[in-house]
Scaffold this motif. Structure first.
Motif, short mmCIF file in Angstrom:
data_model
loop_
_atom_site.label_atom_id
_atom_site.label_comp_id
_atom_site.label_asym_id
_atom_site.label_seq_id
_atom_site.Cartn_x
_atom_site.Cartn_y
_atom_site.Cartn_z
N GLY A 482 6.91 9.64 23.08
CA GLY A 482 7.17 10.97 23.19
C GLY A 482 6.43 11.90 22.59
O GLY A 482 6.84 13.12 22.33
N VAL A 483 5.12 11.61 22.18
CA VAL A 483 4.23 12.51 21.43
C VAL A 483 2.93 12.92 22.23
O VAL A 483 2.68 12.06 23.22
CB VAL A 483 3.77 12.02 20.28
CG1 VAL A 483 5.14 11.84 19.18
CG2 VAL A 483 3.14 10.65 20.12
N THR A 484 2.45 13.87 22.08
CA THR A 484 1.42 14.33 22.90
C THR A 484 -0.14 14.45 22.15
O THR A 484 -1.19 14.52 22.79
CB THR A 484 1.46 15.98 23.32
OG1 THR A 484 1.76 16.82 22.29
CG2 THR A 484 2.45 16.03 24.27
N GLY A 485 -0.16 14.09 20.96
CA GLY A 485 -1.13 14.26 19.96
C GLY A 485 -1.34 15.37 19.34
O GLY A 485 -0.58 16.18 19.74
N PRO A 486 -2.59 15.58 18.77
CA PRO A 486 -3.63 14.82 18.65
C PRO A 486 -3.41 13.55 17.66
O PRO A 486 -2.53 13.62 16.86
CB PRO A 486 -4.81 15.71 18.14
CG PRO A 486 -4.10 16.82 17.34
CD PRO A 486 -2.61 16.86 18.23
#
Ligand code: ZN
Ligand code: ZN
Ligand code: FE
Length: 726
Positions: A482-486
């Motif tokens: 569920g994370v987009t980064g970076p």
């Protein structure tokens, strides 16, 4: 004294999406409403379940919180929304007829036979005693029998089996555990076996090979302890080394299980669990030649339970196919394709609508996400503003369909190397799109021009999004958390097409969902003979030894070396480095399935303790040949091979952990790629990176191998849609 409370009647509408159809959700809602003294109604829609209830405000609040908290075990609520609507002064609570509506896949995965059904199966007084197709709202086929939504019997492959009076009474009784269980049946009205079960059991006990029709395809079964039967199955299936799975009612007798694995084995998904084989386990050596691991699964259909109990022994239960083709689904197809393999066919007349092979899990990581897990949706941390299809890779093929913030990965389709597999890809995709009732406007694909999935994508009339293979691996791991980064991404893989035209596969990326930058990578070395070098790991050993200024001990090298001038693409694949060490140590110089040399090198290393071999860095390049040089010199000095194998594994992990530390940020690292199926490398990387203070994200829901590529592509394409137009 307080004034008598004025009871105001409120009415609310709840919309619930997720796996809420065919799991006993409506009777649950009705019972809940009764308990809270609320009137109203509940019904299935094309996207999920709609509930309207009216009554006292406090009761409505209590009802709302219990809707998710107390939902039936087989249900999975993705989202619950509520709105206040005008009261209607209703009395009582009704279950409304289904109505079709907007699309959303509200059908759940197939579920293993539940304990209640199992009791009936073996209860001589039950009317379904020994009936191979019993099911209820808590268990049975779903995904593999559903033709369209909403999920109702008339839109399943059981439509041709009208319910008898007894079944109908259960189906219509809200108090019955078979209320609206769409797949129910009984001996009077339901499907039948095509062959006498006693005969099938006799055949198995006599060493025969039986084709068995399962939930999402046909299996090939034989006595797992019968060395000759297993050898015959191997020869006929043209599969010389890859392990077979074993179905058993008592997994504990065959393998050592951690608590988590035991729970997984008994879960409704019933995956194949790869676990450490118990010493002296009564399983033929030919089932998993040379492996300390064994893939086991427990029976998950009533037919399996009957077979296992009557045969009284563990059974090999392997996909009904030859080598890596898709599993056979249709009855005629199975009889044609498996005619030269099986001695008899135990089929039945309940059609399979959709192919779905068994799922495989190792150390908490799915290696194949299929039956029991597909088509459960996964979150997309970036919103796909337009519907999209991601075409996946070439090997361990899956596709992924996404819309909004949800993605649905297909079951495992096998390798796209044959016409049959490519047909299955197109046919299964059509089924998915029909189920989801959507048309893709965007198609994401790998950059490799030779992948059949890429070729398919390029023929589509849609906006195309090319996604680099290892960026897709990294994005899959980011997205499932569920994370987009970076974040930093260590992607250790076999091969994947790089934007520079070389083959990548030992990569440290700095990335988010939308984009990436290559920070460091294994030094690229030629693959003499291209694809042939992947089938013959000794070729990788030769180029690494030359690079390390060490003699090449392979006779054919003098000849093969000439291919360096004509056909030798550059590769930074971590798989090739492991191949090189495996061939050098005499583990394997040629393979019969993808990754075999690396798999067997891991067996050799086992849990042997060893310091990592050092690996220099020159600019962006990590000099993998250093590992091979050290291995060569240790071998010459007589160091035990297990220690050398262990030091090579640790060396690869240490080189990337150091490169992460040198990158200076971000402080999160995702781990992906086919080599992360290797438990030794995965554990070493996790330990080293945690020691450096990184937050480490590993795959728990999506395979680290190419089966996860389609989901990663979908995440990247969705993230790019969110970017402002350039
Ligand atoms: Zn059941
Ligand atoms: Zn019946
Ligand atoms: Fe890959």
């Amino acid at each position: 004294m307080p004034a008598t409370a004025q009871t105001t009647v409120e009415r609310r509408r709840f919309e619930i999406t997720g796996i809420v159809q065919g799991v006993g959700f409506r009777p649950f809602v009705r019972a809940l409403a009764d308990r809270h003294g609320l009137a109203g109604r509940v019904g299935n829609t094309g996207w999920g379940v709609e509930v309207e209830v009216e009554g006292d405000g406090d009761a409505l609040d209590a009802f709302a919180s219990a809707l998710v908290r107390e939902a039936p075990a087989a249900a999975h609520v993705d989202r619950l929304t509520q709105a206040v609507v005008e009261p209607r002064g209703e009395r009582g609570f009704a279950i409304a007829a289904s109505r079709a509506g907007d699309a959303a896949p509200a059908v759940g995965p197939d579920l293993a036979t539940c304990d209640d059904c199992l009791r009936e199966l073996f209860d001589p007084h039950d009317r379904r005693h020994r009936y191979p197709f019993l099911a209820c709202t808590a268990c049975g086929p779903r995904f593999t029998v559903v033709r369209a939504l909403p999920y109702d019997r008339e839109r399943t492959t059981l439509a041709g089996f009208p319910l008898c009076a007894d079944c109908r009474a259960e189906y219509e009784d809200p108090a019955d555990r078979r209320f609206h269980a769409e797949a129910i049946a009984c001996p009077a009205c339901g499907p039948r076996l095509s062959m006498d079960l006693d005969e099938a059991v006799l055949l198995l006990r006599g060493g025969g090979i039986l084709a068995v029709k399962g939930l999402g395809g046909w299996h090939l079964a034989c006595d797992a302890a019968d060395e000759e039967a297993v050898a015959r199955l191997r020869a006929r299936k043209a599969r010389d080394a890859k392990a077979f799975a074993v179905m058993t009612a008592d997994a504990e007798a065959l393998v050592e299980l951690e608590a988590e694995e035991r729970a997984l084995l008994r879960s409704a998904a019933r995956p194949i669990v790869l676990a450490r084989r118990r010493h002296g386990a009564p399983v033929a050596a030919g089932v998993a030649p040379g492996s300390p691991w064994l893939g086991v699964l427990e029976p998950y259909t009533p037919l399996h339970h009957l077979l296992l109990r009557d045969a009284g022994r563990p059974l090999v239960m392997t996909s009904g196919n030859r080598s890596d083709e898709p599993i056979a689904v249709g009855d005629d197809e199975a009889r044609a394709r498996l005619a030269s393999i099986a001695d008899a066919f135990l089929g039945h007349d309940r059609p399979i609508h959709r192919r779905c092979e068994d799922s495989v899990v190792r150390a908490g990581r799915p290696l194949r996400r299929s039956r029991g897990l597909a088509p459960a949706g996964l979150p997309l941390p970036a919103v796909a503003a337009r519907p999209l299809v991601a075409a996946g890779a070439q090997l361990k093929s899956t596709f992924c369909v996404a819309r909004g913030d949800r993605a649905w990965i297909s079951p495992h389709l096998g390798d796209l190397d044959t016409d049959g597999a490519r047909r299955a890809f197109r046919a299964d995709l059509e089924l998915y799109l029909a189920m989801l009732r959507l048309r893709p406007e965007v198609v994401a694909h790998d950059l490799h021009p030779g992948y059949a999935s890429t070729a398919w994508a390029l023929r589509q009339d849609a906006e195309l999004v090319g996604v680099q293979h290892h960026h897709a691996h990294a994005a899959a791991c980011l997205a499932e958390h569920g994370v987009t980064g970076p974040a930093l991404a260590v992607v250790l893989d076999g091969t994947g097409y790089g934007p520079d035209g070389t083959l990548w596969g030992g990569e440290l990326l700095h990335c988010d969902l939308a984009s990436f930058e290559r920070v460091a990578h294994l030094e690229a070395l030629p693959l003499p003979g291209g694809e042939q070098a992947i089938r013959e790991p000794w070729r990788s050993a030769a180029v690494h030894l030359e690079r390390a200024d060490r003699p090449v001990p392979f006779e054919r090298w003098a000849l093969v070396r000439q291919s360096l001038a004509v056909n030798a693409p550059l590769s930074s694949g971590a798989g090739r480095l492991l191949d090189a060490v495996a061939a050098l140590l005499g583990v394997r110089s040629a393979v019969s399935y993808e990754g075999q040399a690396a798999v067997e090198l891991e067996w050799l290393a086992g849990a042997t303790a060893a310091e990592p071999y050092a690996c220099r860095r020159a600019g962006d390049a990590l000099i993998g040949a250093d590992v091979v040089r050290a291995a060569h010199d240790d071998l010459a000095a007589g160091r035990p091979r297990a220690q050398i194998a262990a030091a090579a594994h640790e060396g690869l992990a240490a080189a990337f952990a150091t490169a992460c530390a040198e990158a200076g940020g971000p402080r999160t690292v995702v781990l992906s790629g086919g080599c992360l199926q290797n438990a030794r490398i995965a554990a070493s990387l996790e330990r080293r990176l945690a020691g450096e203070g990184f937050a480490v994200l590993t795959h728990r829901r999506v395979p680290p191998n190419d089966g996860g590529i389609s989901y990663g592509q979908a995440a990247v394409a969705a993230a790019r849609m969110e970017l402002p137009c350039a």
